[in-house]
Design a protein around this motif. Structure first.
Motif, PDB file in Angstrom:
ATOM      1  N   GLY A 164      -8.312   0.346   1.634  1.00  0.00           N
ATOM      2  CA  GLY A 164      -9.495  -0.502   1.741  1.00  0.00           C
ATOM      3  C   GLY A 164      -9.517  -1.455   2.911  1.00  0.00           C
ATOM      4  O   GLY A 164     -10.449  -2.253   3.042  1.00  0.00           O
ATOM      5  N   GLU A 165      -8.510  -1.425   3.769  1.00  0.00           N
ATOM      6  CA  GLU A 165      -8.484  -2.290   4.940  1.00  0.00           C
ATOM      7  C   GLU A 165      -8.365  -1.443   6.202  1.00  0.00           C
ATOM      8  O   GLU A 165      -7.924  -0.297   6.157  1.00  0.00           O
ATOM      9  CB  GLU A 165      -7.329  -3.290   4.860  1.00  0.00           C
ATOM     10  N   SER A 166      -8.764  -2.032   7.347  1.00  0.00           N
ATOM     11  CA  SER A 166      -8.705  -1.284   8.601  1.00  0.00           C
ATOM     12  C   SER A 166      -8.113  -2.146   9.714  1.00  0.00           C
ATOM     13  O   SER A 166      -8.154  -3.384   9.657  1.00  0.00           O
ATOM     14  CB  SER A 166     -10.099  -0.803   9.006  1.00  0.00           C
ATOM     15  N   LYS A 167      -7.567  -1.474  10.726  1.00  0.00           N
ATOM     16  CA  LYS A 167      -6.958  -2.144  11.872  1.00  0.00           C
ATOM     17  C   LYS A 167      -7.170  -1.261  13.095  1.00  0.00           C
ATOM     18  O   LYS A 167      -7.137  -0.028  12.996  1.00  0.00           O
ATOM     19  CB  LYS A 167      -5.455  -2.339  11.597  1.00  0.00           C
ATOM     20  N   ILE A 168      -7.408  -1.883  14.256  1.00  0.00           N
ATOM     21  CA  ILE A 168      -7.614  -1.126  15.488  1.00  0.00           C
ATOM     22  C   ILE A 168      -6.274  -0.952  16.194  1.00  0.00           C
ATOM     23  O   ILE A 168      -5.595  -1.934  16.533  1.00  0.00           O
ATOM     24  CB  ILE A 168      -8.611  -1.837  16.429  1.00  0.00           C
ATOM     25  N   CYS A 215       0.849  -1.202   0.000  1.00  0.00           N
ATOM     26  CA  CYS A 215       0.000   0.000   0.000  1.00  0.00           C
ATOM     27  C   CYS A 215       0.879   1.244   0.000  1.00  0.00           C
ATOM     28  O   CYS A 215       1.697   1.443   0.903  1.00  0.00           O
ATOM     29  CB  CYS A 215      -0.909  -0.003   1.221  1.00  0.00           C
ATOM     30  N   THR A 216       0.723   2.096  -1.006  1.00  0.00           N
ATOM     31  CA  THR A 216       1.552   3.306  -1.130  1.00  0.00           C
ATOM     32  C   THR A 216       0.732   4.587  -1.013  1.00  0.00           C
ATOM     33  O   THR A 216       1.256   5.673  -1.216  1.00  0.00           O
ATOM     34  CB  THR A 216       2.283   3.312  -2.480  1.00  0.00           C
ATOM     35  N   THR A 217      -0.565   4.457  -0.677  1.00  0.00           N
ATOM     36  CA  THR A 217      -1.417   5.639  -0.619  1.00  0.00           C
ATOM     37  C   THR A 217      -0.995   6.603   0.490  1.00  0.00           C
ATOM     38  O   THR A 217      -0.424   6.196   1.508  1.00  0.00           O
ATOM     39  CB  THR A 217      -2.888   5.232  -0.391  1.00  0.00           C
ATOM     40  N   LYS A 218      -1.270   7.875   0.275  1.00  0.00           N
ATOM     41  CA  LYS A 218      -1.031   8.899   1.285  1.00  0.00           C
ATOM     42  C   LYS A 218      -2.356   9.344   1.914  1.00  0.00           C
ATOM     43  O   LYS A 218      -2.399  10.302   2.684  1.00  0.00           O
ATOM     44  CB  LYS A 218      -0.323  10.106   0.668  1.00  0.00           C
ATOM     45  N   GLU A 219      -3.427   8.643   1.568  1.00  0.00           N
ATOM     46  CA  GLU A 219      -4.740   8.967   2.120  1.00  0.00           C
ATOM     47  C   GLU A 219      -5.074   7.969   3.226  1.00  0.00           C
ATOM     48  O   GLU A 219      -5.077   6.754   3.013  1.00  0.00           O
ATOM     49  CB  GLU A 219      -5.806   8.915   1.014  1.00  0.00           C
ATOM     50  N   TYR A 220      -5.340   8.493   4.411  1.00  0.00           N
ATOM     51  CA  TYR A 220      -5.604   7.649   5.564  1.00  0.00           C
ATOM     52  C   TYR A 220      -6.921   8.053   6.220  1.00  0.00           C
ATOM     53  O   TYR A 220      -7.332   9.209   6.169  1.00  0.00           O
ATOM     54  CB  TYR A 220      -4.472   7.778   6.600  1.00  0.00           C
ATOM     55  N   GLY A 221      -7.544   7.101   6.867  1.00  0.00           N
ATOM     56  CA  GLY A 221      -8.758   7.379   7.617  1.00  0.00           C
ATOM     57  C   GLY A 221      -8.532   7.099   9.090  1.00  0.00           C
ATOM     58  O   GLY A 221      -8.029   6.035   9.465  1.00  0.00           O
ATOM     59  N   ILE A 222      -8.863   8.068   9.944  1.00  0.00           N
ATOM     60  CA  ILE A 222      -8.738   7.912  11.394  1.00  0.00           C
ATOM     61  C   ILE A 222     -10.129   8.058  12.009  1.00  0.00           C
ATOM     62  O   ILE A 222     -10.777   9.098  11.872  1.00  0.00           O
ATOM     63  CB  ILE A 222      -7.806   8.972  12.004  1.00  0.00           C
ATOM     64  N   THR A 223     -10.596   7.004  12.683  1.00  0.00           N
ATOM     65  CA  THR A 223     -11.896   7.049  13.348  1.00  0.00           C
ATOM     66  C   THR A 223     -11.705   6.737  14.829  1.00  0.00           C
ATOM     67  O   THR A 223     -11.491   5.574  15.197  1.00  0.00           O
ATOM     68  CB  THR A 223     -12.878   6.035  12.741  1.00  0.00           C
ATOM     69  N   PRO A 224     -11.760   7.749  15.715  1.00  0.00           N
ATOM     70  CA  PRO A 224     -11.624   7.487  17.153  1.00  0.00           C
ATOM     71  C   PRO A 224     -12.760   6.595  17.659  1.00  0.00           C
ATOM     72  O   PRO A 224     -13.917   6.790  17.299  1.00  0.00           O
ATOM     73  CB  PRO A 224     -11.710   8.884  17.773  1.00  0.00           C
ATOM     74  N   ILE A 225     -12.420   5.611  18.468  1.00  0.00           N
ATOM     75  CA  ILE A 225     -13.400   4.686  19.018  1.00  0.00           C
ATOM     76  C   ILE A 225     -13.591   4.916  20.510  1.00  0.00           C
ATOM     77  O   ILE A 225     -14.719   4.880  21.019  1.00  0.00           O
ATOM     78  CB  ILE A 225     -12.948   3.227  18.783  1.00  0.00           C
ATOM     79  N   LEU A 226     -12.495   5.194  21.217  1.00  0.00           N
ATOM     80  CA  LEU A 226     -12.548   5.317  22.670  1.00  0.00           C
ATOM     81  C   LEU A 226     -11.439   6.239  23.145  1.00  0.00           C
ATOM     82  O   LEU A 226     -10.326   6.214  22.618  1.00  0.00           O
ATOM     83  CB  LEU A 226     -12.408   3.928  23.296  1.00  0.00           C
ATOM     84  N   VAL A 227     -11.759   7.067  24.131  1.00  0.00           N
ATOM     85  CA  VAL A 227     -10.749   7.863  24.816  1.00  0.00           C
ATOM     86  C   VAL A 227     -10.821   7.507  26.292  1.00  0.00           C
ATOM     87  O   VAL A 227     -11.878   7.655  26.918  1.00  0.00           O
ATOM     88  CB  VAL A 227     -10.960   9.379  24.633  1.00  0.00           C
ATOM     89  N   TYR A 228      -9.710   7.024  26.840  1.00  0.00           N
ATOM     90  CA  TYR A 228      -9.678   6.601  28.241  1.00  0.00           C
ATOM     91  C   TYR A 228      -8.696   7.496  28.993  1.00  0.00           C
ATOM     92  O   TYR A 228      -7.499   7.535  28.663  1.00  0.00           O
ATOM     93  CB  TYR A 228      -9.265   5.133  28.337  1.00  0.00           C
ATOM     94  N   ILE A 229      -9.182   8.232  29.980  1.00  0.00           N
ATOM     95  CA  ILE A 229      -8.341   9.163  30.727  1.00  0.00           C
ATOM     96  C   ILE A 229      -7.645   8.429  31.866  1.00  0.00           C
ATOM     97  O   ILE A 229      -8.298   7.870  32.750  1.00  0.00           O
ATOM     98  CB  ILE A 229      -9.167  10.345  31.263  1.00  0.00           C
TER      99      ILE A 229
END
Length: 282
Positions: free
Chosen positions: A136-140, A94-108
């Motif tokens: 096209g793929e995602s990882k947590i 994968c050489t793309t420079k386009e990324y997706g960031i989706t926050p799921i949880l914030v733990y203080i």
């Protein structure tokens, strides 16, 4: 990352005036709050800091959320994501420079404090769990942020991937046993010893539940499966976590996913409970 602006057509002058007036009121309120804070600080009455101790408090504070999810912070999360992908040999083509960031949880972990008018927090430690998308793929993944100076962006450190319920201390303690189990499985199957072992995923297989054995009930038990990448092979380790009666700690036992689940009482008889209050579920 590009910021897009959209223009609205056909808006009445009265609506524009109202929007401008509303924005001016918000700006004046922030200036007044900041000026008052400076005066109180000058007289030694306050330090201009607003500690945020819980996730619910954080979600209700838009300025705080904007700060910990600023472009600088998101870019750090992208860097961690690409580094983790490379370490785990995920999407190597994968050489793309386009990324997706989706926050799921914030733990203080430690209260987050802000000085009014500053972009970054002045104090605090928190963890962000997020979904990282590319090609096209995602990882947590999980990132740990530490703030110590409101003039600099918080320090960003990589944590292990996945959706574990365990605290950082509990992960540290359980990891040694889990790695031992990985090597025992390799010996059992006759696989060659692999020196390149990485945690690939940590996930909850059974959520918090009560287990009754005889006349005793164990509350808040949960199960997880931790997947390790051993050279080119994936190895699963099942872990049972049992919270201590004294809140904060937990006992655990690791096994192969093909092994029968042991009784809780047998786990407690051979496993020394972890006593620190930070050692249980997060």
């Amino acid at each position: 990352m590009a910021v897009q602006a959209q223009a609205k057509c056909g808006v009445k002058d009265s609506e524009i005036s109202f929007q401008i007036e509303e924005k001016m009121q918000n700006i004046l309120f922030k200036i007044t709050k900041f000026t008052l804070c400076l005066l109180l600080t000058f007289h030694g009455i306050a330090d201009c800091q607003t500690p945020i101790r819980t996730t619910s408090e954080l979600l209700q504070d838009k300025e705080a959320m904007d700060s910990i999810m600023s472009i600088d912070i998101l870019n750090d999360m992208v860097k961690l994501g690409t580094t983790q992908d490379s370490k785990l040999n995920i999407q190597s083509n994968c050489t793309t420079k386009e990324y997706g960031i989706t926050p799921i949880l914030v733990y203080i972990i430690q209260p987050i404090e802000f000085n009014y008018g500053r972009l970054f927090p002045s104090k605090g430690i928190w963890k962000v769990r997020y979904k990282f998308d590319r090609c096209g793929e995602s990882k947590i993944y999980n990132a740990l942020f530490t703030a110590s100076n409101d003039r600099e962006k918080p320090k960003c450190d990589m944590l292990l991937p996945g959706t574990t319920n365990a605290s950082q201390l509990l992960i540290k303690d359980a990891l040694t046993s889990a790695l031992t189990n990985v090597h025992l499985q390799a010996i059992k199957t006759g696989d060659k010893k692999c020196e390149d072992v990485n945690v690939f995923d940590m996930r909850v297989s059974e959520g918090f539940h009560d287990v009754t054995e005889g006349d005793k009930t164990f509350k808040g038990v949960w199960e997880e499966i931790w997947t390790f990448k051993c050279c080119d092979k994936m190895v699963d380790v099942a872990i049972t976590f049992i919270p201590n009666a004294d809140p904060g700690g937990a006992s655990f036992i690791c096994r192969s996913t093909s092994d029968k689940k042991p009784q809780i009482s047998s786990i407690l008889s051979v496993n020394q409970p972890i006593k620190p209050r930070t050692g249980g579920a997060q």
